[in-house]
Design a protein around this motif. Structure first.
Motif, PDB file in Angstrom:
ATOM      1  N   UNK A  29       6.443  38.384 -32.743  1.00  0.00           N
ATOM      2  CA  UNK A  29       5.087  37.813 -32.761  1.00  0.00           C
ATOM      3  C   UNK A  29       4.002  38.870 -32.892  1.00  0.00           C
ATOM      4  N   UNK A  30       4.273  40.068 -32.357  1.00  0.00           N
ATOM      5  CA  UNK A  30       3.273  41.133 -32.445  1.00  0.00           C
ATOM      6  C   UNK A  30       3.316  41.831 -33.811  1.00  0.00           C
ATOM      7  N   UNK A  31       4.094  41.223 -34.744  1.00  0.00           N
ATOM      8  CA  UNK A  31       4.196  41.703 -36.128  1.00  0.00           C
ATOM      9  C   UNK A  31       5.036  42.973 -36.258  1.00  0.00           C
ATOM     10  N   UNK A  32       5.750  43.344 -35.199  1.00  0.00           N
ATOM     11  CA  UNK A  32       6.641  44.495 -35.290  1.00  0.00           C
ATOM     12  C   UNK A  32       7.894  44.083 -36.050  1.00  0.00           C
ATOM     13  N   UNK A  33       8.198  44.773 -37.141  1.00  0.00           N
ATOM     14  CA  UNK A  33       9.365  44.448 -37.954  1.00  0.00           C
ATOM     15  C   UNK A  33      10.542  45.291 -37.481  1.00  0.00           C
ATOM     16  N   UNK A  34      11.574  44.613 -36.970  1.00  0.00           N
ATOM     17  CA  UNK A  34      12.759  45.295 -36.436  1.00  0.00           C
ATOM     18  C   UNK A  34      13.813  45.496 -37.513  1.00  0.00           C
ATOM     19  N   UNK A  35      14.012  44.469 -38.358  1.00  0.00           N
ATOM     20  CA  UNK A  35      14.947  44.577 -39.479  1.00  0.00           C
ATOM     21  C   UNK A  35      14.184  44.377 -40.777  1.00  0.00           C
ATOM     22  N   UNK A  36      14.468  45.250 -41.756  1.00  0.00           N
ATOM     23  CA  UNK A  36      13.719  45.247 -43.010  1.00  0.00           C
ATOM     24  C   UNK A  36      14.643  44.933 -44.182  1.00  0.00           C
ATOM     25  N   UNK A  37      14.771  43.651 -44.503  1.00  0.00           N
ATOM     26  CA  UNK A  37      15.561  43.188 -45.647  1.00  0.00           C
ATOM     27  C   UNK A  37      16.967  43.784 -45.644  1.00  0.00           C
ATOM     28  N   UNK A  38      17.719  43.488 -44.589  1.00  0.00           N
ATOM     29  CA  UNK A  38      19.064  44.033 -44.415  1.00  0.00           C
ATOM     30  C   UNK A  38      20.089  43.125 -45.076  1.00  0.00           C
ATOM     31  N   UNK A  39      20.951  43.723 -45.908  1.00  0.00           N
ATOM     32  CA  UNK A  39      22.041  42.993 -46.567  1.00  0.00           C
ATOM     33  C   UNK A  39      23.343  43.771 -46.395  1.00  0.00           C
ATOM     34  N   UNK A  91      18.647  53.323 -39.565  1.00  0.00           N
ATOM     35  CA  UNK A  91      17.452  54.063 -39.167  1.00  0.00           C
ATOM     36  C   UNK A  91      16.222  53.216 -39.493  1.00  0.00           C
ATOM     37  N   UNK A  92      15.391  52.995 -38.501  1.00  0.00           N
ATOM     38  CA  UNK A  92      14.114  52.275 -38.672  1.00  0.00           C
ATOM     39  C   UNK A  92      14.279  50.921 -39.365  1.00  0.00           C
ATOM     40  N   UNK A  93      15.259  50.146 -38.882  1.00  0.00           N
ATOM     41  CA  UNK A  93      15.412  48.781 -39.370  1.00  0.00           C
ATOM     42  C   UNK A  93      16.148  48.622 -40.677  1.00  0.00           C
ATOM     43  N   UNK A  94      16.736  49.711 -41.196  1.00  0.00           N
ATOM     44  CA  UNK A  94      17.464  49.635 -42.463  1.00  0.00           C
ATOM     45  C   UNK A  94      18.841  50.278 -42.326  1.00  0.00           C
ATOM     46  N   UNK A  95      19.783  49.814 -43.148  1.00  0.00           N
ATOM     47  CA  UNK A  95      21.067  50.495 -43.278  1.00  0.00           C
ATOM     48  C   UNK A  95      20.894  51.558 -44.348  1.00  0.00           C
ATOM     49  N   UNK A  96      20.954  52.820 -43.942  1.00  0.00           N
ATOM     50  CA  UNK A  96      20.681  53.899 -44.892  1.00  0.00           C
ATOM     51  C   UNK A  96      21.947  54.379 -45.593  1.00  0.00           C
ATOM     52  N   UNK A  97      23.124  54.157 -44.973  1.00  0.00           N
ATOM     53  CA  UNK A  97      24.379  54.510 -45.632  1.00  0.00           C
ATOM     54  C   UNK A  97      25.508  53.738 -44.980  1.00  0.00           C
ATOM     55  N   UNK A  98      26.458  53.302 -45.796  1.00  0.00           N
ATOM     56  CA  UNK A  98      27.651  52.636 -45.282  1.00  0.00           C
ATOM     57  C   UNK A  98      28.877  53.238 -45.942  1.00  0.00           C
ATOM     58  N   UNK A  99      29.991  53.204 -45.223  1.00  0.00           N
ATOM     59  CA  UNK A  99      31.221  53.759 -45.779  1.00  0.00           C
ATOM     60  C   UNK A  99      32.224  54.065 -44.689  1.00  0.00           C
TER      61      UNK A  99
END
Length: 362
Positions: A16-26, A211-219
């Motif tokens: 509600x405070x507009x804090x984005x925890x996850x940013x378009x995670x797939x 990091x910061x709501x995104x998956x930066x690397x997977x493997x």
């Protein structure tokens, strides 16, 4: 890749405070594997777990379970169970009643409950502990009770939210082996949350570095460790020596004022890059035989190796892990092989990284 059991499609979580925890995670989760969500506190790991469990709703995007959208399916109707960080055991119940709690809620026949509870306790190596009080159990035993309570419901996916963080080092290491063995024995999907990179490397089939709501690397653990995609991953997963350099051409890189053969390519000529060399890939040698000349600053004995901190002529810091002892204040050489040099582009996405590797290998 096999058919995914869980899929996230452009999932956003915003409060509600507009804090984005996850940013378009797939991402896709395959059945029967051990996955780890790895990253620092506040990066969104537990939020993903809560959305899968149904304890939290995605603000945008879709969540699928075996191909079926489950955004609106309540938590008690999902085929997942969660082991929490504090285990959430009932202190007034003994081991049997804790494990049987969910089955009793479902009004399962008493005989069937007894059979299932004993089997779950056997799987976590607590057979015969049915009447033990929770207060009489060690930290490791309580964790196994929590796992038994989760698997007795026969979930298709088990979610584990930093369940080892409260244990001491020796017990935590022992439980890593036990959890990995249990997952392989049960054959169900484990999704494990941790900020401990050693845990992630030791236990996982696949790692999602966040990091910061995104998956930066997977493997795989080997992929993540040997081929970090950027400065954050290289620095967060294991110890790393990271310096600026220039990619002269394929298989030739320059850093600390010298050119070295490497095994990387697919970049622009004379492109500014970052260089990673792991401490265990550096060998102590004489100045004459070294590829780098460094001054030994400090060293600590870590049990299996010495951790030696050195500085080159440009005052870049180099960490070395060696079974050989160095002399503080001395000038020595450091040696390494071309395959020990890992070259990273600035701000390269995982998709671009994979595409570059494929095009270069062709």
């Amino acid at each position: 890749m096999g058919k995914p059991i869980i899929s996230f499609s452009n999932v956003v979580k915003r409060y509600d405070d507009d804090e984005t925890i996850l940013k378009s995670v797939s991402f896709d989760i395959e059945e029967g594997k051990f996955y780890t969500l790895l990253g620092p506190s506040g990066c969104g790991k537990t939020t993903i777990l809560r959305i899968i469990a149904g304890f939290s709703e995605a603000t945008e995007g879709d969540v699928f379970f075996e191909g079926k959208r489950i955004n609106d399916i309540p938590a008690n109707q999902r085929q997942v169970n969660t082991v929490f960080q504090d285990y959430a055991l009932f202190p007034h119940m003994n081991v049997f009643d804790n494990v049987a709690f969910g089955l009793k809620i479902k009004k399962m026949p008493k005989k069937e409950i007894e059979t299932k509870v004993k089997e779950a306790l056997r799987l976590v190596q607590l057979g015969g502990y049915e009447n033990r009080e929770i207060s009489e159990m060690s930290g490791g035993q309580r964790q196994r009770v929590a796992i038994a309570r989760a698997i007795v419901n026969e979930p298709k996916v088990l979610l584990l939210d930093e369940p080892l963080s409260a244990l001491d080092l020796k017990l935590r290491t022992d439980m890593q082996y036990e959890l990995r063995e249990l997952q392989q024995r049960l054959g169900i999907t484990f999704i494990f949350v941790t900020h401990d990179q050693e845990e992630a490397l030791a236990m996982s089939d696949e790692i999602f570095v966040m990091n910061k709501g995104k998956i930066v690397q997977s493997g795989t653990p080997v992929d993540i460790y040997d081929e970090p995609i950027n400065h954050f991953v290289a620095d967060f997963v294991g110890e790393s020596n990271i310096v600026n350099g220039t990619m002269i051409e394929d298989n030739l890189v320059e850093f600390v004022g010298k050119q070295f053969e490497c095994v990387d390519g697919g970049m622009r000529k004379n492109e500014a890059v970052e260089i990673v060399i792991r401490p265990e890939d550096l060998s102590l040698t004489s100045i004459e035989n070294g590829k780098l000349s460094v001054r030994v600053n400090t060293q600590l004995f870590r049990g299996v190796h010495y951790e030696i901190i050195c500085y080159d002529e440009q005052e870049n810091e180099w960490m070395v892990h060696s079974t050989r002892k160095a002399v503080e204040g001395s000038q020595i050489g450091l040696s390494f092989e071309p395959e020990d040099i890992h070259v990273m582009r600035f701000n390269e996405s995982e998709e671009d990284f994979d595409a570059r590797l494929e095009s270069y290998e062709e």
